[in-house]
Design a protein around this motif. Structure first.
Motif, PDB file in Angstrom:
ATOM      1  N   HIS B  54      32.318  31.994  48.950  1.00 27.53           N
ATOM      2  CA  HIS B  54      31.796  31.550  50.268  1.00 27.53           C
ATOM      3  C   HIS B  54      32.196  32.600  51.377  1.00 27.53           C
ATOM      4  N   CYS B  55      33.173  33.316  51.436  1.00 27.76           N
ATOM      5  CA  CYS B  55      33.519  34.333  52.425  1.00 27.76           C
ATOM      6  C   CYS B  55      33.089  35.792  51.711  1.00 27.76           C
ATOM      7  N   ALA B  61      30.514  41.952  51.499  1.00 31.00           N
ATOM      8  CA  ALA B  61      30.831  41.422  52.640  1.00 31.00           C
ATOM      9  C   ALA B  61      29.996  40.368  53.102  1.00 31.00           C
ATOM     10  N   GLY B  62      30.628  39.417  54.005  1.00 31.77           N
ATOM     11  CA  GLY B  62      29.935  38.162  54.542  1.00 31.77           C
ATOM     12  C   GLY B  62      30.818  37.642  55.751  1.00 31.77           C
ATOM     13  N   LEU B  63      31.536  36.630  55.711  1.00 32.61           N
ATOM     14  CA  LEU B  63      32.436  36.188  56.561  1.00 32.61           C
ATOM     15  C   LEU B  63      33.658  37.202  56.479  1.00 32.61           C
ATOM     16  N   PRO B  65      35.431  40.797  54.280  1.00 41.00           N
ATOM     17  CA  PRO B  65      35.159  41.923  53.831  1.00 41.00           C
ATOM     18  C   PRO B  65      34.406  42.040  52.390  1.00 41.00           C
ATOM     19  N   PHE B  79      48.835  39.654  45.135  1.00 39.79           N
ATOM     20  CA  PHE B  79      49.467  39.562  46.141  1.00 39.79           C
ATOM     21  C   PHE B  79      48.937  38.767  47.560  1.00 39.79           C
ATOM     22  N   GLN B  80      47.698  39.434  47.737  1.00 41.08           N
ATOM     23  CA  GLN B  80      46.862  38.976  48.791  1.00 41.08           C
ATOM     24  C   GLN B  80      46.431  37.607  48.612  1.00 41.08           C
ATOM     25  N   LEU B  85      46.129  37.270  54.239  1.00 46.06           N
ATOM     26  CA  LEU B  85      46.488  38.231  55.045  1.00 46.06           C
ATOM     27  C   LEU B  85      45.535  38.118  56.213  1.00 46.06           C
ATOM     28  N   ALA B  87      42.763  36.854  58.662  1.00 46.66           N
ATOM     29  CA  ALA B  87      42.124  35.608  58.586  1.00 46.66           C
ATOM     30  C   ALA B  87      41.895  35.126  57.397  1.00 46.66           C
ATOM     31  N   PRO B  89      43.008  32.834  54.096  1.00 43.34           N
ATOM     32  CA  PRO B  89      44.242  32.121  53.756  1.00 43.34           C
ATOM     33  C   PRO B  89      44.931  32.410  52.203  1.00 43.34           C
TER      34      PRO B  89
END
Lengths: 565, 121
Positions: B54-55, B61-63, B65, B79-80, B85, B87, B89
């Motif tokens: 959804h992002c 890319a959307g909401l 990158p 890690f991410q 990082l 915006a 969660p």
């Protein structure tokens, strides 16, 4: 920090350079953060790119070759020149019939129409009043059932005969706000299911509703819950546009703009309510019952082979007094169980305004970047939301849907969903346009896969990409044989900041079929001749009565069938 | 450290930033159906649909990158996912297990590796 083990260090030494940075942890961490930040970009600093932010010269080109579909499928243009088409069905002779909405965001009122495509001719079956948008249509038992949005006078469910004779099966539905009456879909039980969207983005009337236009028409309108609820201690302060000296207004949940609420205040549920799926008996007196509430904008409804009710639901926007960030659109799979008003057995609650796709709204992830985390409006949630059947991209606007029921077309049992596309920046921020396509959903896994998209380097409407493909798919429907998927394309809807600018006469109807399917020679597309429709003038509106909070549960008082001249 | 060596990370970071600006389309109409014969890819696709799509719709890319042109190594993506990082969660283990994260990363890398034929652009 633990020292890296020697073998790992040796491996990194062999790759070159990296151990030196691990020997200086400050630089290592900084580089790690830099790499992550660089690869992700900084959301706050990056500009927004919405699909509606295009230059459009007023002339839409249409070319099926600009639409990509999976190998083995082909796209055809069926008709063009519609003004704000929103739904499709097939009459007794299998001819496609399309509704034009008669209203669009941007406060553009036209004439709602039901049109039949008969060979090379487009015939007008019926016209509606300035109470659109007509959002959907289903042919059933010899008549057309139409959802009339009700922007000015409240929503209605209409029954239209093949000769245009129109009867209202339900009237006065509370749908004069941001979202309207949607659907309808006839269930296996023969009853008429439909949706009512919420008045607001997230339960609080605010200045964003002025931009929609309805708050001037209906200053007392607000959301209505489907069951009794007690409110949490929350008031929202905004500018008060009613004043002239820079006054501020305090507004509570489920209340008219500028109306305060008290902590713990009881708000009585009612049927009909907003943000709900309801069901209407087909026979007089057309008893109205509640199937589910706590949805936001239940737009598309259809039934699976095993009788589940699938509902598309547009997620929260990042706007208004209570903005919500990162909310996906949702596909719900509901049991079509309904309850009458006041029933001790509650209807399903899907979580609005305090949950996002099944997750509590006070999770930090739903806070707009740099903004506050939204807090629950209810003192206690009135239920536990179900798990969504699937999620769609944030701001994609998942709308009309249908199920593949013919193996010859393929993807048997999967749901095909029209993604209208974003209305950024009115609804929030995107790094790249979202939607503007048709997807198919595997209901067993919840995976949505692209099915019909525009060619180009990025996702977006044809007007943005500079090609002649899809603009804004708003509804899909298989033909009666299930061999071809018809796609209703709303046409060009531009966004100039928060202001929507829909372009008349740019709607189209496409269809997608298997390439090898016999007997489906392409038909020459039909172009609607411009029709001189009477100008729409809104009569001075007397605000419709709105159930104030708190209220006594409204008994189910279905509107009796009412002949419409 | 030589000046050239000192600027290398910065250059690399800028290159990554630029690479992340594109959308990186991978949908079935453009590249054909994805090979799901690897159970990890199939499982990761389901995790992606629930947690990520959804992002980053389809890895585009959307909401958020694009991921399809994100040149991060697997360990850094993990890690991410775990720490978040900006915006984005964090996704803790109780939300997505280690095994599911493994599948997810396998899927993301498979999606990224899919090339879009020029003829379909």
């Amino acid at each position: 920090m633990h020292a890296p083990d020697r073998s790992a260090r040796a491996l990194r030494d062999a790759r070159g350079g990296f151990p030196r940075r691990t020997a200086r942890p400050g630089r290592g961490i900084a580089l790690l953060v830099l790499m992550l930040a660089a690869s992700s970009g900084c959301y706050v600093l990056r500009p927004s790119h919405g699909g509606g932010e295009a230059d459009f010269d007023g002339r839409r080109e249409l070319q099926p070759a600009d639409i990509a579909v999976p190998p083995g499928y082909a796209v055809e243009l069926v008709a063009s020149g519609f003004t704000f088409p929103t739904g499709i069905t097939f009459d007794a002779e299998g001819r496609p019939c399309v509704v034009e909405s008669g209203y669009c965001y941007g406060e553009v009122f036209t004439v709602p129409r039901l049109l039949r495509i008969a060979g090379a001719e487009v015939q007008e079956i019926a016209r509606g009043a300035a109470n659109g948008p007509w959002t959907g249509v289903q042919f059933h038992d010899g008549r057309f059932l139409v959802a009339e949005g009700g922007a000015t006078e409240g929503g209605r469910i209409l029954s239209i005969g093949p000769d245009g004779t129109t009867t209202a099966l339900a009237t006065g539905l509370p749908s004069m706000g941001d979202h309207h009456v949607n659907g309808p879909a006839v269930g296996p039980d023969g009853r008429i299911y439909f949706g009512i969207g919420t008045a607001t983005n997230s339960g609080v009337v605010g200045t964003d509703n002025i931009a929609f236009g309805w708050l001037d028409r209906h200053p007392q309108f607000h959301d209505i819950p489907g069951a009794d609820v007690r409110l949490a201690d929350q008031l929202f302060t905004t500018d008060d546009p009613r004043g002239t000296n820079g006054e501020e207004a305090e507004t509570g949940a489920y209340s008219a703009f500028g109306s305060r609420v008290e902590p713990g205040q009881l708000v009585r549920g009612a049927v009909p309510c907003t943000g709900a799926v309801l069901v209407l008996a087909p026979e007089p007196p057309h008893a109205l019952e509640l199937v589910a509430w706590g949805l936001r904008n239940p737009f598309g409804l259809c039934f699976t082979e095993d009788g589940r009710l699938l509902v598309t639901d547009n997620g929260y926007d990042e706007r208004g007094s209570r903005p919500v960030w990162g909310a996906p659109d949702v596909l719900w799979s509901l049991e079509p169980r309904s309850v009458a008003a006041g029933s001790p057995s509650p209807a399903t609650w899907c979580g609005w305004p305090d949950f996002v796709a099944g997750h509590p709204i006070d999770a930090e992830t739903f806070a707009p970047p740099g903004g506050d985390t939204p807090q629950p409006l209810f003192a206690e949630p009135p239920g536990t939301p179900p798990e969504p059947a699937a999620l769609f991209p944030c701001h994609a606007s998942a709308n009309g849907l249908d199920i593949s029921r013919n193996a010859a077309f393929g993807h048997l049992g999967e749901a095909f969903v029209a993604l209208f596309g974003d209305q950024v920046p009115a609804t929030g921020k995107l790094l790249s346009p979202v939607g503007f396509k048709v997807v198919r959903v595997d209901l067993a896994t919840g995976v949505a896969e692209d099915f019909a998209v525009n060619r180009g380097d990025i996702t977006g409407p044809a007007s943005l990409l500079g090609n002649a493909g899809l603009e804004r798919p708003v509804a899909v429907r298989f033909d009666p044989e299930g061999e071809m998927l018809y796609v209703v394309d709303f046409g060009v809807l531009l966004q100039d900041g928060a202001h929507a600018e829909p372009q008349r006469g740019t709607g189209a109807l496409w269809r997608i079929r298997r390439e090898e399917l016999p007997g489906t020679d392409p038909v020459p597309p039909v172009a609607l001749a411009p029709v001189a429709l009477p100008p729409v003038t809104l009569a001075p509106v007397t605000p419709a009565p709105v159930t104030p909070a708190p209220v006594t549960p409204a008994p189910v008082t279905p509107a009796l069938a009412e002949d419409i001249p | 450290m030589k000046p050239r060596a000192r600027t290398a990370p910065l250059v690399a970071a800028i290159a990554l930033l630029l690479a992340a600006c594109g959308a990186g389309r991978r949908g079935e109409p453009l590249v054909g159906p994805m090979d799901l014969s690897d159970p990890a890819v199939a499982s990761g696709r389901t995790v992606y649909a629930r947690q990520c799509n959804h992002c980053h719709p389809g890895g585009e890319a959307g909401l958020g990158p694009s991921l399809n042109d994100k040149l991060l190594p697997r360990w850094l993506m993990r890690f991410q996912v775990r720490h978040g990082l900006g915006a984005m969660p964090a996704f803790p283990e109780e939300q997505v297990s280690d095994g599911k994260v493994d599948d997810l990363l396998t899927y993301v890398k498979a999606l990224r590796a899919t090339e879009v034929p020029d003829t379909l652009k």
